[in-house]
Motif scaffolding. Structure first.
Motif, PDB file in Angstrom:
ATOM      1  N   ILE A  27      -1.378  -9.777   3.089  1.00  0.00           N
ATOM      2  CA  ILE A  27      -2.164  -8.757   3.787  1.00  0.00           C
ATOM      3  C   ILE A  27      -3.643  -8.949   3.455  1.00  0.00           C
ATOM      4  N   ASN A  28      -3.929  -9.128   2.183  1.00  0.00           N
ATOM      5  CA  ASN A  28      -5.329  -9.297   1.769  1.00  0.00           C
ATOM      6  C   ASN A  28      -5.944 -10.561   2.349  1.00  0.00           C
ATOM      7  N   GLU A  29      -5.131 -11.588   2.421  1.00  0.00           N
ATOM      8  CA  GLU A  29      -5.604 -12.835   3.015  1.00  0.00           C
ATOM      9  C   GLU A  29      -5.983 -12.616   4.488  1.00  0.00           C
ATOM     10  N   ALA A  30      -5.102 -11.949   5.203  1.00  0.00           N
ATOM     11  CA  ALA A  30      -5.363 -11.701   6.627  1.00  0.00           C
ATOM     12  C   ALA A  30      -6.573 -10.787   6.815  1.00  0.00           C
ATOM     13  N   LEU A  31      -6.710  -9.791   5.927  1.00  0.00           N
ATOM     14  CA  LEU A  31      -7.870  -8.893   6.013  1.00  0.00           C
ATOM     15  C   LEU A  31      -9.164  -9.673   5.786  1.00  0.00           C
ATOM     16  N   THR A  32      -9.112 -10.592   4.832  1.00  0.00           N
ATOM     17  CA  THR A  32     -10.296 -11.402   4.543  1.00  0.00           C
ATOM     18  C   THR A  32     -10.659 -12.270   5.743  1.00  0.00           C
ATOM     19  N   VAL A  33      -9.658 -12.918   6.307  1.00  0.00           N
ATOM     20  CA  VAL A  33      -9.884 -13.751   7.497  1.00  0.00           C
ATOM     21  C   VAL A  33     -10.553 -12.927   8.597  1.00  0.00           C
ATOM     22  N   ALA A  34     -10.090 -11.675   8.736  1.00  0.00           N
ATOM     23  CA  ALA A  34     -10.607 -10.820   9.808  1.00  0.00           C
ATOM     24  C   ALA A  34     -11.896 -10.101   9.413  1.00  0.00           C
ATOM     25  N   GLY A  35     -12.335 -10.268   8.174  1.00  0.00           N
ATOM     26  CA  GLY A  35     -13.534  -9.569   7.711  1.00  0.00           C
ATOM     27  C   GLY A  35     -13.340  -8.069   7.672  1.00  0.00           C
ATOM     28  N   ARG A  36     -12.156  -7.638   7.265  1.00  0.00           N
ATOM     29  CA  ARG A  36     -11.855  -6.208   7.244  1.00  0.00           C
ATOM     30  C   ARG A  36     -11.608  -5.722   5.824  1.00  0.00           C
ATOM     31  N   HIS A  37     -11.661  -4.403   5.651  1.00  0.00           N
ATOM     32  CA  HIS A  37     -11.503  -3.806   4.322  1.00  0.00           C
ATOM     33  C   HIS A  37     -10.075  -3.319   4.096  1.00  0.00           C
ATOM     34  N   PRO A  38      -9.599  -3.428   2.861  1.00  0.00           N
ATOM     35  CA  PRO A  38      -8.243  -2.968   2.517  1.00  0.00           C
ATOM     36  C   PRO A  38      -8.005  -1.491   2.860  1.00  0.00           C
ATOM     37  N   GLU A  39      -9.044  -0.655   2.785  1.00  0.00           N
ATOM     38  CA  GLU A  39      -8.847   0.779   3.095  1.00  0.00           C
ATOM     39  C   GLU A  39      -8.465   0.983   4.557  1.00  0.00           C
ATOM     40  N   ASP A  40      -8.735  -0.004   5.392  1.00  0.00           N
ATOM     41  CA  ASP A  40      -8.466   0.159   6.821  1.00  0.00           C
ATOM     42  C   ASP A  40      -7.028  -0.170   7.187  1.00  0.00           C
ATOM     43  N   LEU A  41      -6.204  -0.455   6.185  1.00  0.00           N
ATOM     44  CA  LEU A  41      -4.845  -0.856   6.495  1.00  0.00           C
ATOM     45  C   LEU A  41      -3.817  -0.059   5.698  1.00  0.00           C
ATOM     46  N   THR A  42      -2.804   0.437   6.400  1.00  0.00           N
ATOM     47  CA  THR A  42      -1.695   1.135   5.754  1.00  0.00           C
ATOM     48  C   THR A  42      -0.443   0.275   5.830  1.00  0.00           C
ATOM     49  N   LEU A  43       0.151   0.045   4.676  1.00  0.00           N
ATOM     50  CA  LEU A  43       1.429  -0.664   4.621  1.00  0.00           C
ATOM     51  C   LEU A  43       2.557   0.361   4.666  1.00  0.00           C
ATOM     52  N   VAL A  44       3.332   0.314   5.737  1.00  0.00           N
ATOM     53  CA  VAL A  44       4.525   1.158   5.818  1.00  0.00           C
ATOM     54  C   VAL A  44       5.736   0.302   5.451  1.00  0.00           C
ATOM     55  N   ALA A  45       6.433   0.697   4.404  1.00  0.00           N
ATOM     56  CA  ALA A  45       7.669   0.000   4.025  1.00  0.00           C
ATOM     57  C   ALA A  45       8.799   0.552   4.879  1.00  0.00           C
ATOM     58  N   VAL A  46       9.406  -0.317   5.667  1.00  0.00           N
ATOM     59  CA  VAL A  46      10.516   0.119   6.527  1.00  0.00           C
ATOM     60  C   VAL A  46      11.799   0.063   5.707  1.00  0.00           C
ATOM     61  N   THR A  47      12.370   1.237   5.464  1.00  0.00           N
ATOM     62  CA  THR A  47      13.474   1.360   4.518  1.00  0.00           C
ATOM     63  C   THR A  47      14.821   1.578   5.203  1.00  0.00           C
ATOM     64  N   LYS A  48      14.912   1.249   6.478  1.00  0.00           N
ATOM     65  CA  LYS A  48      16.164   1.464   7.212  1.00  0.00           C
ATOM     66  C   LYS A  48      17.311   0.620   6.649  1.00  0.00           C
ATOM     67  N   TYR A  49      16.979  -0.443   5.912  1.00  0.00           N
ATOM     68  CA  TYR A  49      18.017  -1.317   5.362  1.00  0.00           C
ATOM     69  C   TYR A  49      18.539  -0.849   4.012  1.00  0.00           C
ATOM     70  N   VAL A  50      17.839   0.104   3.391  1.00  0.00           N
ATOM     71  CA  VAL A  50      18.137   0.405   1.983  1.00  0.00           C
ATOM     72  C   VAL A  50      18.365   1.895   1.745  1.00  0.00           C
ATOM     73  N   ASP A  51      18.878   2.208   0.561  1.00  0.00           N
ATOM     74  CA  ASP A  51      19.192   3.610   0.254  1.00  0.00           C
ATOM     75  C   ASP A  51      18.015   4.322  -0.432  1.00  0.00           C
ATOM     76  N   ALA A  52      18.259   5.593  -0.738  1.00  0.00           N
ATOM     77  CA  ALA A  52      17.191   6.433  -1.293  1.00  0.00           C
ATOM     78  C   ALA A  52      16.686   5.909  -2.641  1.00  0.00           C
ATOM     79  N   LEU A  53      17.588   5.332  -3.417  1.00  0.00           N
ATOM     80  CA  LEU A  53      17.162   4.848  -4.737  1.00  0.00           C
ATOM     81  C   LEU A  53      16.160   3.713  -4.608  1.00  0.00           C
ATOM     82  N   ALA A  54      16.354   2.871  -3.609  1.00  0.00           N
ATOM     83  CA  ALA A  54      15.398   1.773  -3.377  1.00  0.00           C
ATOM     84  C   ALA A  54      14.038   2.331  -2.956  1.00  0.00           C
ATOM     85  N   ILE A  55      14.057   3.421  -2.212  1.00  0.00           N
ATOM     86  CA  ILE A  55      12.787   4.044  -1.798  1.00  0.00           C
ATOM     87  C   ILE A  55      12.018   4.524  -3.030  1.00  0.00           C
TER      88      ILE A  55
END
Ligand SMILES: *Cc1c(COP(=O)(O)O)cnc(C)c1O
Length: 236
Positions: free
Chosen positions: A17-45
């Motif tokens: 993610i940081n690599e791609a942000l750097t390539v694009a000249g963008r700041h880390p604050e401008d990106l939200t990582l959503v972890a898609v947890t449909k494959y896993v249970d509550a404990l993994a969350i």
């Protein structure tokens, strides 16, 4: 879920993610990582918290509600994203349990969510899902109609439209997604020009495990990542 594998996967995703942000000249604050947890249970969350991953994406209401119940007190440590297709009769339940709905794709659903907002006394943040690729199997508003759709949605006082979401057709080649993401960005800008939505209009939810770097280069503000975090063997 092996915790060491999880830690390594998250670190690898963050590095890319940081690599791609750097390539694009963008700041880390401008990106939200959503972890898609449909494959896993509550404990993994729960295991995501020590890694600072606080945004959770689920695509099935019943499953998500069960996991939220298991997490109980910890539920409020996370921001919950509903990313799946949504039945109108489930609008209230989703509005109650989630912070951002990525899949607003029709007016009947917008009206049901607006009604829910009155009952719940809460403004509901939504992304308009766009079927950029035109695949028949995909949900989403036709790109040619998204401006008019936005104009209708914003008349509903209970809804807060904050941006657009799309899914690219699956491909082994991430570059195949680039035109789809670019088009979504253009539609986003067009709505900005035509309707002056103000600063709340700021999210582009695009990019999954196979193409999130390309999405970030094309302006994604939210990436939805499942298998790259939880392992390639996971099934949705
Ligand atoms: C499953 C899913 C994802 C994550 O997919 P991965 O390829 O596992 O990263 C993202 N968005 C939506 C809408 C999904 O259903």
């Amino acid at each position: 879920m092996n915790l060491l594998v999880l830690a390594n996967n998250i670190a690898a995703v963050r590095a890319k993610i940081n690599e791609a942000l750097t390539v694009a000249g963008r700041h880390p604050e401008d990106l939200t990582l959503v972890a898609v947890t449909k494959y896993v249970d509550a404990l993994a969350i729960k295991e995501l918290l020590p890694h600072g991953v606080e945004h959770i994406g689920e695509n099935r209401l019943q499953e998500a509600v069960k996991k939220q119940a298991v997490l109980s007190d910890l539920k409020n440590s996370f921001t919950w994203h509903f990313i799946g297709s949504l039945q109108t009769n489930k609008a209230r339940q989703v509005a109650a349990g989630f912070d951002l709905i990525h899949s607003l794709d029709r007016m009947s659903l917008a009206e049901a969510l607006h009604k829910a907002s009155q009952t719940l006394n809460k403004e509901i943040s939504v992304l308009i899902q766009v079927n950029v690729s035109g695949e028949r199997t995909k949900h989403g508003v036709d790109p040619a109609e998204v401006g008019a759709f936005y104009a209708e949605v914003r008349k509903l006082s209970g809804l807060r439209p904050v941006g657009l979401m799309t899914m690219a057709p699956y491909s082994d080649d991430p570059e195949a997604s680039r035109p789809v993401f670019r088009e979504l960005r253009l539609l986003f800008e067009q709505i900005k020009r035509d309707y002056h939505p103000g600063p709340q209009w700021r999210e582009l939810s695009m990019g999954m495990s196979n193409d999130y770097m390309v999405a970030i280069e094309e302006g994604a503000t939210i990436v939805r990542i499942g298998s790259a975090i939880f392992g390639a063997g996971t099934e949705g």
